[in-house]
Design a protein around this motif. Sequence first.
Motif, PDB file in Angstrom:
ATOM      1  N   GLY A  31       0.810  -1.222   0.000  1.00 38.16           N
ATOM      2  CA  GLY A  31       0.000   0.000   0.000  1.00 38.16           C
ATOM      3  C   GLY A  31       0.836   1.261   0.000  1.00 38.16           C
ATOM      4  N   ALA A  32       0.416   2.246   0.774  1.00 37.46           N
ATOM      5  CA  ALA A  32       1.067   3.549   0.775  1.00 37.46           C
ATOM      6  C   ALA A  32       2.442   3.494   1.436  1.00 37.46           C
ATOM      7  N   VAL A  33       3.286   4.461   1.088  1.00 42.37           N
ATOM      8  CA  VAL A  33       4.629   4.615   1.661  1.00 42.37           C
ATOM      9  C   VAL A  33       4.672   5.971   2.363  1.00 42.37           C
ATOM     10  N   GLY A  34       5.061   5.982   3.628  1.00 42.57           N
ATOM     11  CA  GLY A  34       4.994   7.196   4.423  1.00 42.57           C
ATOM     12  C   GLY A  34       5.842   8.339   3.915  1.00 42.57           C
ATOM     13  N   THR A  35       6.950   8.025   3.239  1.00 43.55           N
ATOM     14  CA  THR A  35       7.834   9.091   2.769  1.00 43.55           C
ATOM     15  C   THR A  35       7.547   9.525   1.343  1.00 43.55           C
ATOM     16  N   VAL A  36       6.540   8.934   0.728  1.00 39.99           N
ATOM     17  CA  VAL A  36       6.113   9.298  -0.629  1.00 39.99           C
ATOM     18  C   VAL A  36       4.668   9.764  -0.547  1.00 39.99           C
ATOM     19  N   GLY A  37       4.322  10.789  -1.307  1.00 40.12           N
ATOM     20  CA  GLY A  37       2.963  11.296  -1.184  1.00 40.12           C
ATOM     21  C   GLY A  37       2.480  12.033  -2.403  1.00 40.12           C
ATOM     22  N   LYS A  38       1.341  12.630  -2.218  1.00 42.54           N
ATOM     23  CA  LYS A  38       0.634  13.308  -3.290  1.00 42.54           C
ATOM     24  C   LYS A  38       0.587  14.803  -3.005  1.00 42.54           C
ATOM     25  N   ILE A  39       0.848  15.592  -4.016  1.00 42.04           N
ATOM     26  CA  ILE A  39       0.747  17.046  -3.935  1.00 42.04           C
ATOM     27  C   ILE A  39      -0.597  17.445  -4.530  1.00 42.04           C
ATOM     28  N   ILE A  40      -1.382  18.188  -3.770  1.00 35.70           N
ATOM     29  CA  ILE A  40      -2.743  18.545  -4.183  1.00 35.70           C
ATOM     30  C   ILE A  40      -2.943  20.043  -3.977  1.00 35.70           C
ATOM     31  N   TRP A  41      -3.542  20.687  -4.971  1.00 32.42           N
ATOM     32  CA  TRP A  41      -3.822  22.105  -4.818  1.00 32.42           C
ATOM     33  C   TRP A  41      -5.147  22.461  -5.486  1.00 32.42           C
ATOM     34  N   ASP A  42      -5.671  23.577  -5.055  1.00 39.20           N
ATOM     35  CA  ASP A  42      -6.913  24.098  -5.612  1.00 39.20           C
ATOM     36  C   ASP A  42      -6.594  24.753  -6.953  1.00 39.20           C
ATOM     37  N   ALA A  43      -7.078  24.142  -8.025  1.00 34.35           N
ATOM     38  CA  ALA A  43      -6.799  24.647  -9.364  1.00 34.35           C
ATOM     39  C   ALA A  43      -7.902  25.559  -9.876  1.00 34.35           C
ATOM     40  N   GLY A  44      -8.895  25.862  -9.034  1.00 34.78           N
ATOM     41  CA  GLY A  44      -9.992  26.732  -9.422  1.00 34.78           C
ATOM     42  C   GLY A  44     -11.074  25.983 -10.186  1.00 34.78           C
ATOM     43  N   ILE A 215      13.642   5.787  -6.815  1.00 28.34           N
ATOM     44  CA  ILE A 215      14.265   5.396  -5.552  1.00 28.34           C
ATOM     45  C   ILE A 215      15.119   4.144  -5.705  1.00 28.34           C
ATOM     46  N   GLN A 216      16.344   4.220  -5.250  1.00 29.29           N
ATOM     47  CA  GLN A 216      17.219   3.057  -5.096  1.00 29.29           C
ATOM     48  C   GLN A 216      17.289   2.681  -3.615  1.00 29.29           C
ATOM     49  N   ASP A 217      17.678   1.431  -3.362  1.00 23.34           N
ATOM     50  CA  ASP A 217      17.943   0.964  -1.990  1.00 23.34           C
ATOM     51  C   ASP A 217      16.751   1.158  -1.069  1.00 23.34           C
ATOM     52  N   PHE A 218      15.542   0.892  -1.558  1.00 24.47           N
ATOM     53  CA  PHE A 218      14.371   1.063  -0.708  1.00 24.47           C
ATOM     54  C   PHE A 218      14.348   0.012   0.387  1.00 24.47           C
ATOM     55  N   ALA A 219      14.094   0.460   1.610  1.00 20.67           N
ATOM     56  CA  ALA A 219      13.993  -0.431   2.761  1.00 20.67           C
ATOM     57  C   ALA A 219      12.590  -0.347   3.324  1.00 20.67           C
ATOM     58  N   ALA A 220      11.863  -1.458   3.274  1.00 22.01           N
ATOM     59  CA  ALA A 220      10.468  -1.452   3.710  1.00 22.01           C
ATOM     60  C   ALA A 220      10.333  -1.110   5.182  1.00 22.01           C
ATOM     61  N   ASP A 221      11.315  -1.523   5.998  1.00 30.86           N
ATOM     62  CA  ASP A 221      11.178  -1.276   7.432  1.00 30.86           C
ATOM     63  C   ASP A 221      11.264   0.206   7.757  1.00 30.86           C
ATOM     64  N   GLY A 222      12.019   0.962   6.958  1.00 30.66           N
ATOM     65  CA  GLY A 222      12.118   2.402   7.194  1.00 30.66           C
ATOM     66  C   GLY A 222      11.254   3.221   6.271  1.00 30.66           C
ATOM     67  N   GLN A 223      10.542   2.531   5.358  1.00 28.82           N
ATOM     68  CA  GLN A 223       9.671   3.225   4.413  1.00 28.82           C
ATOM     69  C   GLN A 223      10.423   4.289   3.621  1.00 28.82           C
ATOM     70  N   SER A 224      11.675   4.002   3.286  1.00 30.95           N
ATOM     71  CA  SER A 224      12.478   5.019   2.615  1.00 30.95           C
ATOM     72  C   SER A 224      13.614   4.372   1.843  1.00 30.95           C
ATOM     73  N   GLY A 225      14.278   5.187   1.032  1.00 32.86           N
ATOM     74  CA  GLY A 225      15.430   4.755   0.269  1.00 32.86           C
ATOM     75  C   GLY A 225      16.227   5.974  -0.150  1.00 32.86           C
ATOM     76  N   THR A 226      16.842   5.890  -1.330  1.00 32.31           N
ATOM     77  CA  THR A 226      17.650   6.982  -1.853  1.00 32.31           C
ATOM     78  C   THR A 226      17.009   7.537  -3.111  1.00 32.31           C
ATOM     79  N   VAL A 227      16.612   8.797  -3.078  1.00 29.97           N
ATOM     80  CA  VAL A 227      16.009   9.439  -4.245  1.00 29.97           C
ATOM     81  C   VAL A 227      17.115   9.919  -5.173  1.00 29.97           C
ATOM     82  N   VAL A 228      17.122   9.368  -6.392  1.00 23.98           N
ATOM     83  CA  VAL A 228      18.166   9.717  -7.359  1.00 23.98           C
ATOM     84  C   VAL A 228      17.636  10.609  -8.477  1.00 23.98           C
TER      85      VAL A 228
END
Length: 258
Positions: A31-44, A215-228
Motif C-alpha cells: 500500500g502507501a509509503v509514508g515518505t512518498v505522497g501526493k501534492i494537491i492544490w486548488d486549481a480553481g 528510488i534506489q535501496d528502498f527499505a520497507a522497514d524504514g519506508q524510505s530509500g535513496t532518491v536519485v
Amino acid sequence: MTSPLLPTLAAVSIAGLLAPPAVASEPWDGGAVGTVGKIIWDAGGGRLGLCSGAVVDAPNGSVVATAAHCVRSRESPEPPRDAWFVPGYDHGRDSYREDGWRIASWHTPDGWDVTRETVEVLPHDYAFLTLEEKDGRTVQEAHGANRLVFEPVTEGRWVAVLGYPAAEPYDGESLRYCEGDTDVLGIDEAQEPNVGGLVLDGCDLTAGSSGGPWIQDFAADGQSGTVVAVMSVGSDDGRVVGRPFPEEARGLFAAAGD
C-alpha cells in the motif's frame, strides 16, 4: 480533477535506444509509503491539481522533492497558493487538508524559465517544496525521509519509480510503481534536453505521477530509500525519463531546507 501533463518525449526523442526492460505500473506492495505522497492544490473551478513527491532528509525536516513542471508552467507561471503534501496518500481526496502538510514555499531552479519552450528547459525539471509544521511536528518527524543524492547517479542498479498516476486508466487514488535497472542517457542515446536523464521502458505511469521519486535501496522497514531523480517526461509508448539533481541543485536544496 486535473494533473500537469507529463511533458512528452516526442519532441525530444531517444534515438535508437533499447532501455533495460521495466515492469509496467503496478500497485505498490504494502500500500502507501509514508515518505512518498501526493501534492494537491486548488486549481480553481472546482478542480484539483495533482502531482507526486517524496520527503527528503533536510535540516528543517520539511522538504519534498518533485518536478519543476508541477510548480510552474507556461500556462500557470505562478506556483499554486492553496497547496498541500499528503504523505502516504491512499484514497483521501476528501480529507487532504486534514491529512496533509501545507506547502509554505516552492523552490525551482533559475534554469526553469517557463517563458521558453519546455523542451529547452527539461534539464532543470526538478524542484523542492518547504512544508509548514503540523501540530508542532515536521513531516520528517512524523513519517521519516529519503536520502537525496546528486549527480552522478550510479547505473545498473535497481530503481523503483513511484507516483500517483491520475490519467486513464488510473484514478490517482493509490500509489503505483514501475521498476528496472538504472540507466543514464548518454549523448549518443538522446537529444540534448534528455542527456543525463534516467530512462525506463515499459512503464505506463500517467499524468499525476509527475515529480514522483526514482528510488534506489528502498527499505520497507524504514519506508524510505535513496532518491536519485524525479519523474520528468513520458511517452505514449511507455518510456519515462527521470531528472536527477545536478550539482547546482545543492544551493536550491539548502534554501528549501534552511
